[in-house]
Scaffold this motif. Structure first.
Motif, PDB file in Angstrom:
ATOM      1  N   ASP A 159       0.824  -1.207   0.000  1.00 24.01           N
ATOM      2  CA  ASP A 159       0.000   0.000   0.000  1.00 24.01           C
ATOM      3  C   ASP A 159       0.859   1.259   0.000  1.00 24.01           C
ATOM      4  OD1 ASP A 159      -2.087  -1.744   0.066  1.00 24.01           O
ATOM      5  OD2 ASP A 159      -2.856  -1.150   2.037  1.00 24.01           O
ATOM      6  N   LEU A 160       1.941   1.254   0.796  1.00 21.89           N
ATOM      7  CA  LEU A 160       2.831   2.411   0.829  1.00 21.89           C
ATOM      8  C   LEU A 160       3.526   2.613  -0.512  1.00 21.89           C
ATOM      9  CD1 LEU A 160       4.541   2.205   4.360  1.00 21.89           C
ATOM     10  CD2 LEU A 160       2.800   3.825   3.593  1.00 21.89           C
ATOM     11  N   PHE A 161       3.923   1.511  -1.137  1.00 21.37           N
ATOM     12  CA  PHE A 161       4.560   1.610  -2.452  1.00 21.37           C
ATOM     13  C   PHE A 161       3.589   2.206  -3.476  1.00 21.37           C
ATOM     14  CE2 PHE A 161       7.920  -0.951  -0.749  1.00 21.37           C
ATOM     15  CZ  PHE A 161       9.007  -0.765  -1.598  1.00 21.37           C
ATOM     16  N   ASP A 162       2.360   1.680  -3.473  1.00 27.25           N
ATOM     17  CA  ASP A 162       1.361   2.161  -4.432  1.00 27.25           C
ATOM     18  C   ASP A 162       1.056   3.639  -4.220  1.00 27.25           C
ATOM     19  OD1 ASP A 162       1.249  -0.370  -5.473  1.00 27.25           O
ATOM     20  OD2 ASP A 162      -0.611  -0.945  -4.457  1.00 27.25           O
ATOM     21  N   LYS A 163       0.922   4.045  -2.957  1.00 28.52           N
ATOM     22  CA  LYS A 163       0.593   5.429  -2.625  1.00 28.52           C
ATOM     23  C   LYS A 163       1.690   6.389  -3.079  1.00 28.52           C
ATOM     24  CE  LYS A 163      -0.892   8.327   1.253  1.00 28.52           C
ATOM     25  NZ  LYS A 163      -1.178   8.353   2.720  1.00 28.52           N
ATOM     26  N   ALA A 164       2.944   5.917  -2.981  1.00 29.37           N
ATOM     27  CA  ALA A 164       4.076   6.776  -3.357  1.00 29.37           C
ATOM     28  C   ALA A 164       4.406   6.677  -4.845  1.00 29.37           C
ATOM     29  CB  ALA A 164       5.302   6.396  -2.536  1.00 29.37           C
ATOM     30  N   GLY A 165       3.722   5.774  -5.538  1.00 36.55           N
ATOM     31  CA  GLY A 165       3.982   5.605  -6.959  1.00 36.55           C
ATOM     32  C   GLY A 165       5.336   4.974  -7.241  1.00 36.55           C
ATOM     33  N   VAL A 166       5.797   4.132  -6.312  1.00 39.54           N
ATOM     34  CA  VAL A 166       7.091   3.462  -6.453  1.00 39.54           C
ATOM     35  C   VAL A 166       6.861   1.997  -6.829  1.00 39.54           C
ATOM     36  CG1 VAL A 166       9.232   2.798  -5.283  1.00 39.54           C
ATOM     37  CG2 VAL A 166       8.135   4.994  -4.746  1.00 39.54           C
ATOM     38  N   ALA A 167       7.589   1.515  -7.814  1.00 43.45           N
ATOM     39  CA  ALA A 167       7.455   0.118  -8.237  1.00 43.45           C
ATOM     40  C   ALA A 167       7.901  -0.801  -7.108  1.00 43.45           C
ATOM     41  CB  ALA A 167       8.291  -0.141  -9.479  1.00 43.45           C
ATOM     42  N   PRO A 168       7.148  -1.872  -6.809  1.00 46.18           N
ATOM     43  CA  PRO A 168       7.496  -2.772  -5.713  1.00 46.18           C
ATOM     44  C   PRO A 168       8.782  -3.545  -5.981  1.00 46.18           C
ATOM     45  CG  PRO A 168       5.701  -3.687  -7.002  1.00 46.18           C
ATOM     46  CD  PRO A 168       5.913  -2.297  -7.497  1.00 46.18           C
ATOM     47  N   PRO A 169       9.383  -4.095  -4.950  1.00 45.63           N
ATOM     48  CA  PRO A 169      10.643  -4.836  -5.103  1.00 45.63           C
ATOM     49  C   PRO A 169      10.486  -6.065  -5.993  1.00 45.63           C
ATOM     50  CG  PRO A 169      10.179  -4.361  -2.784  1.00 45.63           C
ATOM     51  CD  PRO A 169       8.938  -4.032  -3.543  1.00 45.63           C
ATOM     52  N   THR A 170      11.571  -6.432  -6.644  1.00 44.56           N
ATOM     53  CA  THR A 170      11.615  -7.664  -7.429  1.00 44.56           C
ATOM     54  C   THR A 170      12.830  -8.470  -6.987  1.00 44.56           C
ATOM     55  OG1 THR A 170      13.049  -6.846  -9.214  1.00 44.56           O
ATOM     56  CG2 THR A 170      10.674  -6.389  -9.395  1.00 44.56           C
ATOM     57  N   ALA A 171      12.890  -9.704  -7.422  1.00 43.89           N
ATOM     58  CA  ALA A 171      14.008 -10.576  -7.066  1.00 43.89           C
ATOM     59  C   ALA A 171      15.322 -10.116  -7.683  1.00 43.89           C
ATOM     60  CB  ALA A 171      13.698 -12.003  -7.506  1.00 43.89           C
ATOM     61  N   ASP A 172      15.257  -9.215  -8.641  1.00 46.31           N
ATOM     62  CA  ASP A 172      16.463  -8.714  -9.313  1.00 46.31           C
ATOM     63  C   ASP A 172      17.036  -7.462  -8.667  1.00 46.31           C
ATOM     64  OD1 ASP A 172      16.265 -10.736 -11.266  1.00 46.31           O
ATOM     65  OD2 ASP A 172      14.847  -9.531 -12.428  1.00 46.31           O
ATOM     66  N   TRP A 173      16.402  -6.982  -7.645  1.00 45.99           N
ATOM     67  CA  TRP A 173      16.858  -5.749  -7.013  1.00 45.99           C
ATOM     68  C   TRP A 173      18.279  -5.868  -6.461  1.00 45.99           C
ATOM     69  CZ3 TRP A 173      13.396  -2.331  -3.397  1.00 45.99           C
ATOM     70  CH2 TRP A 173      12.510  -1.591  -4.193  1.00 45.99           C
ATOM     71  N   THR A 174      19.002  -4.748  -6.499  1.00 46.14           N
ATOM     72  CA  THR A 174      20.312  -4.627  -5.867  1.00 46.14           C
ATOM     73  C   THR A 174      20.166  -3.692  -4.668  1.00 46.14           C
ATOM     74  OG1 THR A 174      20.937  -2.706  -7.195  1.00 46.14           O
ATOM     75  CG2 THR A 174      21.454  -4.905  -8.096  1.00 46.14           C
ATOM     76  N   TRP A 175      21.248  -3.493  -3.937  1.00 46.81           N
ATOM     77  CA  TRP A 175      21.214  -2.549  -2.820  1.00 46.81           C
ATOM     78  C   TRP A 175      20.830  -1.149  -3.300  1.00 46.81           C
ATOM     79  CZ3 TRP A 175      26.503  -3.692   0.040  1.00 46.81           C
ATOM     80  CH2 TRP A 175      26.447  -4.953   0.635  1.00 46.81           C
ATOM     81  N   ALA A 176      21.324  -0.784  -4.454  1.00 45.68           N
ATOM     82  CA  ALA A 176      21.037   0.556  -4.983  1.00 45.68           C
ATOM     83  C   ALA A 176      19.543   0.731  -5.244  1.00 45.68           C
ATOM     84  CB  ALA A 176      21.824   0.790  -6.273  1.00 45.68           C
ATOM     85  N   ASP A 177      18.897  -0.313  -5.736  1.00 50.26           N
ATOM     86  CA  ASP A 177      17.451  -0.250  -5.976  1.00 50.26           C
ATOM     87  C   ASP A 177      16.699  -0.069  -4.661  1.00 50.26           C
ATOM     88  OD1 ASP A 177      17.605  -0.687  -8.796  1.00 50.26           O
ATOM     89  OD2 ASP A 177      17.933  -2.819  -8.416  1.00 50.26           O
ATOM     90  N   GLU A 178      17.124  -0.826  -3.658  1.00 52.02           N
ATOM     91  CA  GLU A 178      16.482  -0.720  -2.347  1.00 52.02           C
ATOM     92  C   GLU A 178      16.699   0.669  -1.757  1.00 52.02           C
ATOM     93  OE1 GLU A 178      16.837  -2.669   2.150  1.00 52.02           O
ATOM     94  OE2 GLU A 178      17.560  -3.797   0.420  1.00 52.02           O
ATOM     95  N   GLN A 179      17.899   1.169  -1.872  1.00 53.93           N
ATOM     96  CA  GLN A 179      18.231   2.483  -1.317  1.00 53.93           C
ATOM     97  C   GLN A 179      17.405   3.588  -1.972  1.00 53.93           C
ATOM     98  OE1 GLN A 179      22.222   4.030  -2.193  1.00 53.93           O
ATOM     99  NE2 GLN A 179      22.418   4.589  -0.028  1.00 53.93           N
ATOM    100  N   ALA A 180      17.273   3.526  -3.290  1.00 55.66           N
ATOM    101  CA  ALA A 180      16.521   4.552  -4.025  1.00 55.66           C
ATOM    102  C   ALA A 180      15.048   4.528  -3.629  1.00 55.66           C
ATOM    103  CB  ALA A 180      16.671   4.322  -5.526  1.00 55.66           C
TER     104      ALA A 180
END
Length: 420
Positions: A159-180
């Motif tokens: 819900d927080l991801f959707d509200k902020a318009g941020v794409a949810p995590p995927t199995a391909d994420w790196t630390w940089a993706d998580e940080q952003a």
């Protein structure tokens, strides 16, 4: 329970344990009425969410073994090993008890565990996943039977991801993706944090693996984490504090702070274990999980728990029977799967397939995907002291009292002293 921060006993209790073992203290286990054997079992993983599940398994065992009365005792994880060591030192140890992989070596080395091969009855060892069974052997002897395993994944509030318009995590994420993503999701004015990953030993050895480093040398005789990969891993953990996750002062020593923060809908991403699934069933928002992000490699923490018997028990055969039932019976396996009480370390994949049928969280496949890149915790005889030494220095760095490089240098020297 919050993140699985392993807290065992003090050095004084450890000394008492060694003394008691050298004196061959016996377990005090009275017989029950009608010639029944009273078998005490001490556990940390059942309480508070799975006491009823354990009761179901216990009753099924007693039905098959009418001459045995199992008495269950529980304690929170942060108190468990202190109480266990004290009881062993005082000669009042339970007949059987739960051990995690990290503390197994200490107890086996101290002589406080019964060699189950000396009392075992009929039983096919192939019912267990081979690697899980082997994990609880020491010097060729089976000192415990694997009862469950769990993995750490990345929880996220959809819900927080959707509200902020941020794409949810995927199995391909790196630390940089998580940080952003965490930066976009953090809103301190509303008390919302983008991420939570404890700055401590259990997260460090895993992120170290993700960064391509090793905790110990190949021969296990010295530390290897004071390296460029180690600095990178520690910096990754420390860099979140005060930016996308709360500071030590904001947490204020509050128990289960991260659990409550996520449950209240104020935390977007949370590094934690699958043992949290049951407690989140009633969450008022949509959440899911994904394999944790990696850096140069993927690495997921996997924790094993087992059932051991006291070397002083007077009921060795009954202790083996209970350990065997609790760790491999169909009743125990299906109960764990149906209740999301970690996972049974059984070889029968058909049993585990039922785990995927539960719709919450939707991406339960991530649990099994995380097993493709396992990061087992480093284990030494003076395990708790090692964990405490590393956590202490990481905490200093997270609080800004020491540079990361200095903290790692000190931690490495402390670990080397323990190894020598």
């Amino acid at each position: 329970m919050s993140q699985k921060i392993k807290v065992a006993a003090s050095l004084a209790a450890a000394a008492l344990l060694a003394t008691a073992c050298s004196q061959g203290s016996a377990t005090k286990a009275p017989s029950g009425e009608g010639g029944k054997v009273t078998l005490r079992y001490f556990t940390f993983s059942a309480a508070p969410d799975h006491v009823k599940d354990l009761d179901k398994i216990e009753k099924a065992f007693e039905k098959e073994n009418p001459k045995v009365d199992v008495v269950v005792e529980t304690a929170p994880f942060d108190e468990y090993f202190t109480k266990l060591q004290t009881s062993i030192a005082g000669g009042t140890a339970p007949d059987t008890f739960e051990l995690n992989y990290e503390n197994f070596v200490t107890y086996a080395s101290a002589g406080s565990l019964l060699d189950l091969d000396t009392v075992k009855g009929d039983g096919d060892p192939s019912v267990y996943a081979k690697e899980s069974l082997e994990a609880f052997k020491r010097d060729g002897k089976q000192y415990a039977l694997p009862a469950s395993f769990s993995t750490v994944v990345l929880f996220y509030n959809k819900d927080l991801f959707d509200k902020a318009g941020v794409a949810p995590p995927t199995a391909d994420w790196t630390w940089a993706d998580e940080q952003a993503a965490a930066a976009k999701l953090t809103d301190k004015k509303k008390g919302v944090f983008g991420d939570f990953q404890p700055v401590q030993f259990f997260e460090f050895y895993k992120t170290l693996k993700q960064a391509g480093g090793e905790f110990l040398s190949a021969d296990g005789k010295e530390s290897a984490f004071n390296s460029p990969a180690g600095v990178k891993a520690a910096q990754w953990l420390v860099s979140k504090v005060g930016k996308t996750m709360p500071t030590e002062a904001e947490i204020g020593g509050t128990a289960d702070y991260d659990t409550n923060l996520f449950k209240s809908g104020k935390l977007a991403m949370w590094h934690n274990g699958i043992w949290q699934f049951a407690g989140l069933k009633d969450a008022a928002f949509t959440w899911d999980v994904v394999v944790e992000p990696g850096e140069s490699a993927k690495a997921s923490a996997v924790f094993h728990n087992a059932v051991a018997a006291s070397s002083g028990t007077k009921h060795g055969k009954e202790a083996w029977a209970w350990a065997r039932f609790l760790s491999s019976s169909n009743t125990a396996a299906t109960t764990r799967v149906e209740s999301s009480w970690e996972l049974p370390p059984v070889a029968d994949q058909a049993v585990l397939s039922g785990y995927l049928k539960d719709p919450k969280p939707a991406n339960r496949q991530a649990v099994f995907d995380s097993l493709k890149s396992i990061a087992l915790p480093p284990v030494i005889k003076r395990q708790q002291e090692m964990q405490d030494a590393v956590t202490k220095q990481l905490t200093e760095a997270a609080a800004g009292r020491k540079p990361v490089e200095e903290a790692l240098k000190t931690a490495a020297a402390d670990v080397d002293a323990l190894l020598s």
